[in-house]
Design an enzyme around this catalytic site. Structure first.
Site, PDB file in Angstrom:
ATOM      1  CG  ASP A  20       3.131   1.222   9.509  1.00 42.45           C
ATOM      2  OD1 ASP A  20       2.845   2.148  10.293  1.00 42.45           O
ATOM      3  OD2 ASP A  20       3.275   1.391   8.286  1.00 42.45           O
ATOM      4  NE  ARG A  67       0.817  12.241   7.185  1.00 47.69           N
ATOM      5  CZ  ARG A  67       1.078  13.442   7.649  1.00 47.69           C
ATOM      6  NH1 ARG A  67       0.110  14.268   7.944  1.00 47.69           N
ATOM      7  NH2 ARG A  67       2.308  13.837   7.821  1.00 47.69           N
ATOM      8  CB  CYS A  73      -4.067   6.882  11.182  1.00 41.41           C
ATOM      9  SG  CYS A  73      -4.804   5.472  10.353  1.00 41.41           S
ATOM     10  NE  ARG A 109       1.038  10.302  10.183  1.00 36.00           N
ATOM     11  CZ  ARG A 109       0.530   9.232   9.575  1.00 36.00           C
ATOM     12  NH1 ARG A 109      -0.705   8.877   9.801  1.00 36.00           N
ATOM     13  NH2 ARG A 109       1.272   8.521   8.754  1.00 36.00           N
ATOM     14  CB  ILE A 154       7.897   6.243  14.370  1.00 40.65           C
ATOM     15  CG1 ILE A 154       9.071   5.254  14.228  1.00 40.65           C
ATOM     16  CG2 ILE A 154       7.684   7.023  13.070  1.00 40.65           C
ATOM     17  CD1 ILE A 154      10.384   5.804  13.747  1.00 40.65           C
ATOM     18  CE  LYS A 187      -1.461   2.189   3.709  1.00 41.68           C
ATOM     19  NZ  LYS A 187      -1.303   3.397   4.318  1.00 41.68           N
ATOM     20  CG  ASN A 188       2.749   2.680   3.488  1.00 43.52           C
ATOM     21  OD1 ASN A 188       1.567   3.025   3.407  1.00 43.52           O
ATOM     22  ND2 ASN A 188       3.354   2.489   4.649  1.00 43.52           N
ATOM     23  CG  ASP A 245       8.884  20.032  10.220  1.00 45.20           C
ATOM     24  OD1 ASP A 245       8.059  19.128  10.431  1.00 45.20           O
ATOM     25  OD2 ASP A 245      10.053  19.990  10.622  1.00 45.20           O
ATOM     26  NE  ARG A 268      -6.768   4.788   5.911  1.00 44.66           N
ATOM     27  CZ  ARG A 268      -5.840   5.337   6.673  1.00 44.66           C
ATOM     28  NH1 ARG A 268      -6.105   5.628   7.908  1.00 44.66           N
ATOM     29  NH2 ARG A 268      -4.651   5.620   6.184  1.00 44.66           N
TER      30      ARG A 268
HETATM   31  C1  UD1 Z   1       4.944   6.682   6.491  1.00 47.98           C
HETATM   32  C2  UD1 Z   1       4.016   5.528   6.263  1.00 47.98           C
HETATM   33  C3  UD1 Z   1       3.476   4.994   7.578  1.00 47.98           C
HETATM   34  C4  UD1 Z   1       4.634   4.661   8.518  1.00 47.98           C
HETATM   35  C5  UD1 Z   1       5.597   5.832   8.646  1.00 47.98           C
HETATM   36  C6  UD1 Z   1       6.847   5.488   9.435  1.00 47.98           C
HETATM   37  C7  UD1 Z   1       3.058   5.969   4.084  1.00 47.98           C
HETATM   38  C8  UD1 Z   1       1.890   6.428   3.298  1.00 47.98           C
HETATM   39  N1  UD1 Z   1       2.919   5.971   5.413  1.00 47.98           N
HETATM   40  O1  UD1 Z   1       4.187   7.711   7.132  1.00 47.98           O
HETATM   41  O2  UD1 Z   1       2.721   3.813   7.317  1.00 47.98           O
HETATM   42  O3  UD1 Z   1       4.117   4.366   9.812  1.00 47.98           O
HETATM   43  O4  UD1 Z   1       6.021   6.271   7.329  1.00 47.98           O
HETATM   44  O5  UD1 Z   1       7.483   4.402   8.899  1.00 47.98           O
HETATM   45  O6  UD1 Z   1       4.069   5.553   3.545  1.00 47.98           O
HETATM   46  N2  UD1 Z   1       8.064  14.137  10.791  1.00 47.98           N
HETATM   47  C9  UD1 Z   1       8.382  15.436  11.098  1.00 47.98           C
HETATM   48  N3  UD1 Z   1       8.303  16.373  10.089  1.00 47.98           N
HETATM   49  C10 UD1 Z   1       7.932  16.050   8.819  1.00 47.98           C
HETATM   50  C11 UD1 Z   1       7.615  14.712   8.515  1.00 47.98           C
HETATM   51  C12 UD1 Z   1       7.700  13.762   9.535  1.00 47.98           C
HETATM   52  O7  UD1 Z   1       8.715  15.764  12.230  1.00 47.98           O
HETATM   53  O8  UD1 Z   1       7.886  16.942   7.971  1.00 47.98           O
HETATM   54  C13 UD1 Z   1       8.163  13.092  11.858  1.00 47.98           C
HETATM   55  C14 UD1 Z   1       6.807  12.434  12.154  1.00 47.98           C
HETATM   56  O9  UD1 Z   1       6.074  13.173  13.088  1.00 47.98           O
HETATM   57  C15 UD1 Z   1       7.245  11.086  12.690  1.00 47.98           C
HETATM   58  C16 UD1 Z   1       8.531  10.797  11.904  1.00 47.98           C
HETATM   59  O10 UD1 Z   1       8.962  12.039  11.374  1.00 47.98           O
HETATM   60  O11 UD1 Z   1       7.586  11.193  14.050  1.00 47.98           O
HETATM   61  C17 UD1 Z   1       8.383   9.812  10.788  1.00 47.98           C
HETATM   62  O12 UD1 Z   1       7.277  10.176   9.972  1.00 47.98           O
HETATM   63  P1  UD1 Z   1       7.217   9.843   8.418  1.00 47.98           P
HETATM   64  O13 UD1 Z   1       8.293   8.863   8.074  1.00 47.98           O
HETATM   65  O14 UD1 Z   1       7.175  11.099   7.667  1.00 47.98           O
HETATM   66  O15 UD1 Z   1       5.812   9.111   8.323  1.00 47.98           O
HETATM   67  P2  UD1 Z   1       4.746   9.205   7.161  1.00 47.98           P
HETATM   68  O16 UD1 Z   1       5.428   9.480   5.875  1.00 47.98           O
HETATM   69  O17 UD1 Z   1       3.634  10.076   7.588  1.00 47.98           O
END
Ligand code: UD1
Length: 416
Positions: A305, A93, A117, A122, A327, A22-23, A125, A397
């Site tokens: 996950d 998301r 979710c 999330r 995370i 999915k991702n 930045d 989902r």
């Molecule tokens: C993706 C996955 C999700 C998985 C997660 C971590 C998809 C669609 N979703 O989510 O299933 O659980 O990776 O493996 O692929 N963060 C910041 N600033 C940012 C972006 C992220 O501080 O701009 C932080 C987040 O709050 C979190 C960490 O970085 O603590 C990791 O998040 P991220 O890897 O970005 O997760 P997603 O891409 O949302």
């Protein structure tokens, strides 16, 4: 609200075929905006997140249709407006990938903030930091991210946190930029490599995907592609944990065993026997597993996950497990539901201390996010008596035919 009725305490045995990731699909579907000409994506999981993303593209003017159950045809040639309203993006998301894809294609875009979710703040930045490095100005205005640039140019970005979403988004934008972009402290997830393979097929030059430094050479002339999505390591890991939790014996098929190393290693520590071949992994659960400590980390660490499904299993293992969620801070909401089943778990901030109990008891439990829903199903499968699991729409989902696959493994599960 959909629900499942599960009668637990049956060992699951047999084979489970794993669908596409999915991702990876939710990153590569938006990436087709960067292709010139129709693309075909094979091994796409028909989960609701994918369906919603396809609906958004269709509403925006693309032609997206299913050639068969797992093959998508996408032609984005007629999509000529770089605007995605927030009432579309707040449905999931992964709609945030439309920011990078639109930016890469049009050099500017207005895209609503994403939904998804509720598993903790999330932020985006790091996504915006990456876009700035490509010469793009961004502003958040009335729920939209407004991105403008005189024309994107390759740049250099160092991410302060390892983010899958930010890495994907900057790769997508950089694919349409003039010159080369370097991402440092990039996410190394297999889904990033899958996206890089797709971008390379359409003529973008991506090197280093799967390491902490990725170089993307943008291409003005791009091609179309036929691409097959990699197997879903999270779906596979869920079935592996289900085998361990029920003391069963399951072979997950159509997987890349290397992607599941952190799960394999942890299950072995709990006493499960894990064997693997080229594209399968077999997990034979112990009669009762033993406690382990676990910390979630970016790939190749243990995936966040699978923290929830794994904790459901540990709730019945002998001894005390300490699970640290590094995370997403709000990923312990499901613990209250496990407690209704008799689990002995104490959460302190990002840490859950799990004292294994002899038995979980069937109960009425509710899932509040995607991975919590599979965790509660696993808990119900290993519990005595009957459980009613609410909030199943979250499960759909990210998992396709989850109950059907479990039934074929001997689970007593039905939709109500
Ligand atoms: C993706 C996955 C999700 C998985 C997660 C971590 C998809 C669609 N979703 O989510 O299933 O659980 O990776 O493996 O692929 N963060 C910041 N600033 C940012 C972006 C992220 O501080 O701009 C932080 C987040 O709050 C979190 C960490 O970085 O603590 C990791 O998040 P991220 O890897 O970005 O997760 P997603 O891409 O949302």
């Amino acid at each position: 609200m959909e629900k499942y009725i599960v009668n637990g305490n049956h060992k699951l045995t047999g084979e489970a075929n794993i669908h596409g990731a999915k991702n990876a699909a939710v990153a590569i579907i938006p990436a087709t905006l960067l292709a010139q000409g129709p693309c075909v994506l094979e091994n796409v999981p028909p989960v609701t997140d994918v369906g919603v993303l396809c609906d958004i593209l269709n509403i925006l003017g693309a032609k997206v249709s299913w050639r068969d159950k797992f093959t998508l045809e996408l032609d984005t040639a007629n999509l000529n407006k770089a605007v995605v309203p927030a009432d579309l993006t707040n449905k999931l998301r992964a709609s945030y990938y439309l920011m990078g894809a639109m930016l890469g294609r049009f050099g500017q875009a207005t895209v609503g903030l994403p939904g998804g979710c509720k598993i903790g703040p999330r932020p985006i930045d790091q996504h915006l930091k990456g876009f700035h490095a490509l010469g793009c100005e961004t502003e958040i205005k009335s729920g939209d991210v407004v991105m403008t640039s005189p024309g994107l140019t390759g740049g250099h970005v160092y991410f302060d946190v390892v983010s899958v979403g930010a890495t994907v988004n900057v790769m997508l934008a950089a694919a349409g930029a003039e010159g080369t972009t370097v991402i440092e402290n990039a996410a190394r997830e297999p889904e990033i490599i899958d996206l890089a393979n797709f971008l390379n097929q359409i003529g973008v030059g991506v090197k280093g995907a799967g390491t902490g430094t990725i170089r993307i050479s943008g291409a003005k002339e791009r091609d179309n592609a036929v691409h097959s999505i990699i197997p879903d390591r999270i779906e596979a890991g869920t079935f592996m944990i289900a085998a361990a939790a029920t003391g069963g014996d399951i072979r997950v098929k159509g997987v890349i065993p290397r992607h599941l190393e952190p799960v394999t290693a942890k299950l072995r520590e709990t006493g499960s026997q894990v064997t693997e071949g080229d594209d399968w992994i077999q997990v034979q659960g112990a009669e009762r597993g033993c406690a382990v400590d676990l910390k979630t980390l970016p790939y190749p660490g243990f995936p966040t996950d699978l923290q929830q499904p794994m904790s459901s299993y540990l709730a019945r293992c002998t001894g005390t497990s300490v699970v640290t969620e590094n995370i997403f801070e709000n990923r312990f909401r499901y613990v209250e539901e496990l407690k209704r089943m008799g689990a002995n778990i104490k959460v302190e901030g990002r840490v859950a201390i799990i004292e294994g109990v002899d038995e979980l008891e069937g109960s009425v439990i509710t899932a509040h996010d995607l991975r919590a829903s599979s965790a509660l199903v696993i808990a119900a499968l290993s519990a005595s008596g009957q459980s009613e699991i609410r909030g199943i729409e979250f499960l759909n989902r990210g998992y396709y035919d989850f109950a059907g696959k479990l039934e074929r493994l001997g689970a007593r599960i039905k939709k109500d």
